[in-house]
Motif scaffolding. Sequence first.
Motif, PDB file in Angstrom:
ATOM      1  N   THR A  48      13.535  -7.506  -2.935  1.00 53.96           N
ATOM      2  CA  THR A  48      13.217  -6.766  -1.709  1.00 53.96           C
ATOM      3  C   THR A  48      12.647  -5.395  -2.036  1.00 53.96           C
ATOM      4  N   ARG A  49      13.292  -4.678  -2.967  1.00 49.80           N
ATOM      5  CA  ARG A  49      12.793  -3.354  -3.372  1.00 49.80           C
ATOM      6  C   ARG A  49      11.423  -3.470  -4.017  1.00 49.80           C
ATOM      7  N   TRP A  50      11.256  -4.484  -4.859  1.00 50.36           N
ATOM      8  CA  TRP A  50       9.964  -4.694  -5.521  1.00 50.36           C
ATOM      9  C   TRP A  50       8.854  -4.919  -4.492  1.00 50.36           C
ATOM     10  N   LEU A  51       9.126  -5.764  -3.484  1.00 53.22           N
ATOM     11  CA  LEU A  51       8.109  -6.057  -2.485  1.00 53.22           C
ATOM     12  C   LEU A  51       7.798  -4.823  -1.638  1.00 53.22           C
ATOM     13  N   GLU A  52       8.796  -4.018  -1.355  1.00 49.25           N
ATOM     14  CA  GLU A  52       8.563  -2.778  -0.616  1.00 49.25           C
ATOM     15  C   GLU A  52       7.628  -1.854  -1.387  1.00 49.25           C
ATOM     16  N   GLN A  53       7.817  -1.783  -2.701  1.00 48.42           N
ATOM     17  CA  GLN A  53       6.946  -0.944  -3.533  1.00 48.42           C
ATOM     18  C   GLN A  53       5.542  -1.519  -3.612  1.00 48.42           C
ATOM     19  N   GLU A  54       5.433  -2.839  -3.719  1.00 42.64           N
ATOM     20  CA  GLU A  54       4.127  -3.494  -3.819  1.00 42.64           C
ATOM     21  C   GLU A  54       3.276  -3.273  -2.569  1.00 42.64           C
ATOM     22  N   THR A  55       3.922  -3.246  -1.422  1.00 38.91           N
ATOM     23  CA  THR A  55       3.198  -3.188  -0.151  1.00 38.91           C
ATOM     24  C   THR A  55       3.179  -1.797   0.471  1.00 38.91           C
ATOM     25  N   ALA A  56       3.754  -0.809  -0.224  1.00 38.36           N
ATOM     26  CA  ALA A  56       3.901   0.523   0.372  1.00 38.36           C
ATOM     27  C   ALA A  56       2.577   1.241   0.575  1.00 38.36           C
ATOM     28  N   HIS A  57       1.650   1.102  -0.374  1.00 43.02           N
ATOM     29  CA  HIS A  57       0.397   1.855  -0.273  1.00 43.02           C
ATOM     30  C   HIS A  57      -0.511   1.229   0.783  1.00 43.02           C
ATOM     31  N   PRO A  58      -1.170   2.033   1.606  1.00 44.44           N
ATOM     32  CA  PRO A  58      -2.022   1.475   2.673  1.00 44.44           C
ATOM     33  C   PRO A  58      -3.198   0.657   2.152  1.00 44.44           C
ATOM     34  N   ASP A  59      -3.599   0.874   0.899  1.00 48.49           N
ATOM     35  CA  ASP A  59      -4.720   0.116   0.343  1.00 48.49           C
ATOM     36  C   ASP A  59      -4.279  -1.148  -0.385  1.00 48.49           C
ATOM     37  N   ALA A  60      -2.978  -1.430  -0.388  1.00 43.70           N
ATOM     38  CA  ALA A  60      -2.482  -2.638  -1.053  1.00 43.70           C
ATOM     39  C   ALA A  60      -2.715  -3.855  -0.155  1.00 43.70           C
ATOM     40  N   HIS A  61      -3.111  -4.980  -0.773  1.00 35.80           N
ATOM     41  CA  HIS A  61      -3.323  -6.238  -0.057  1.00 35.80           C
ATOM     42  C   HIS A  61      -2.616  -7.330  -0.854  1.00 35.80           C
ATOM     43  N   CYS A  62      -1.630  -7.982  -0.237  1.00 38.23           N
ATOM     44  CA  CYS A  62      -0.750  -8.887  -0.971  1.00 38.23           C
ATOM     45  C   CYS A  62      -0.630 -10.226  -0.258  1.00 38.23           C
ATOM     46  N   TRP A  63      -0.711 -11.309  -1.026  1.00 39.10           N
ATOM     47  CA  TRP A  63      -0.606 -12.652  -0.474  1.00 39.10           C
ATOM     48  C   TRP A  63       0.469 -13.456  -1.193  1.00 39.10           C
TER      49      TRP A  63
END
Length: 311
Positions: A48-63
Amino acid sequence: MPNTLQTDRLNLQPVNSEDIPALFEILSDLRAMRFMPSLPHQTLADTTRWLEQETAHPDAHCWSVKLQPTGKTIGYVNFLGGTRFPGMGYFMHPNVWGQGYAPEACGAVLPYGFDELGYDRLELWIDQNNAASLRVADKLGFQLKGRMPHKYGHETRHHFKLIYGLLASEWRAQQASAGDEAETTSATSFYGVEPVLMVHDVLKTAEFYRDMLGFNIDFIYGEPADHAGVSRADWTASGVAIQLTAVPPERDVTPSSYLHIRVDTSLDSLYKDYLARGANVTAAPEDKPWGMREFAIRDVNGQVLVFATHI
């Protein structure tokens, strides 16, 4: 939020909290984490913490990568946010390795990055020992651009990350019909920089770098010497290179800056070696708040050399 993407065998959906259990199954697997910069996840809270960090930046795009038609999550692909150059990452569950899902998933997000997001290039950072990921990069058309030492927080040694890159113009050329070369243009490429130090005695300074600091003297020109190059490296086009140029005795060479030289995790051993040789140490090894351990010496011209490693 990125678009949902589809291939013949996969659905790529914007990642969300419902994917956490499936992603935990991958990120807790020692095989999947072998070349990752962190240890396998122990709990769902880690993921959960890892995913929060991965998606935190507005320019991040994750699938999340899901199999058709079952919808089972087997992997993850993303564009990193907040990086100097646009970066892409990916991982798949070890149980589906070798079936071509990674290049298929990445091949689906490349047009989204280049056409929808307007990236002019993309980078992949791959551990030099990760042969499978290197094959994926090759299949996608990425080319080796460089390498750099990268320290994992839970290990004492450096891993060399290979930097693979793909320009939008190169990718579009790949999409052109067979035998029909697409025109590719790009700005001038920059390959590196070598500091040139002004010195009063080129030969004396070159010998100092050789005898005191273990550098090689690569070249000396002039009689008497008025320009030289020194380096300390394991291979051509890597390591540290410095040029030395002569200036008149009346010209002041008091430095207004210093050289920051990156080395591996044997920094403290290097410090002891230089200390034993009688180097003019101006600062002993110390951990810095910016994530580096550093020490400093002064050369025969007063130039300060700061040697540093990641901590």
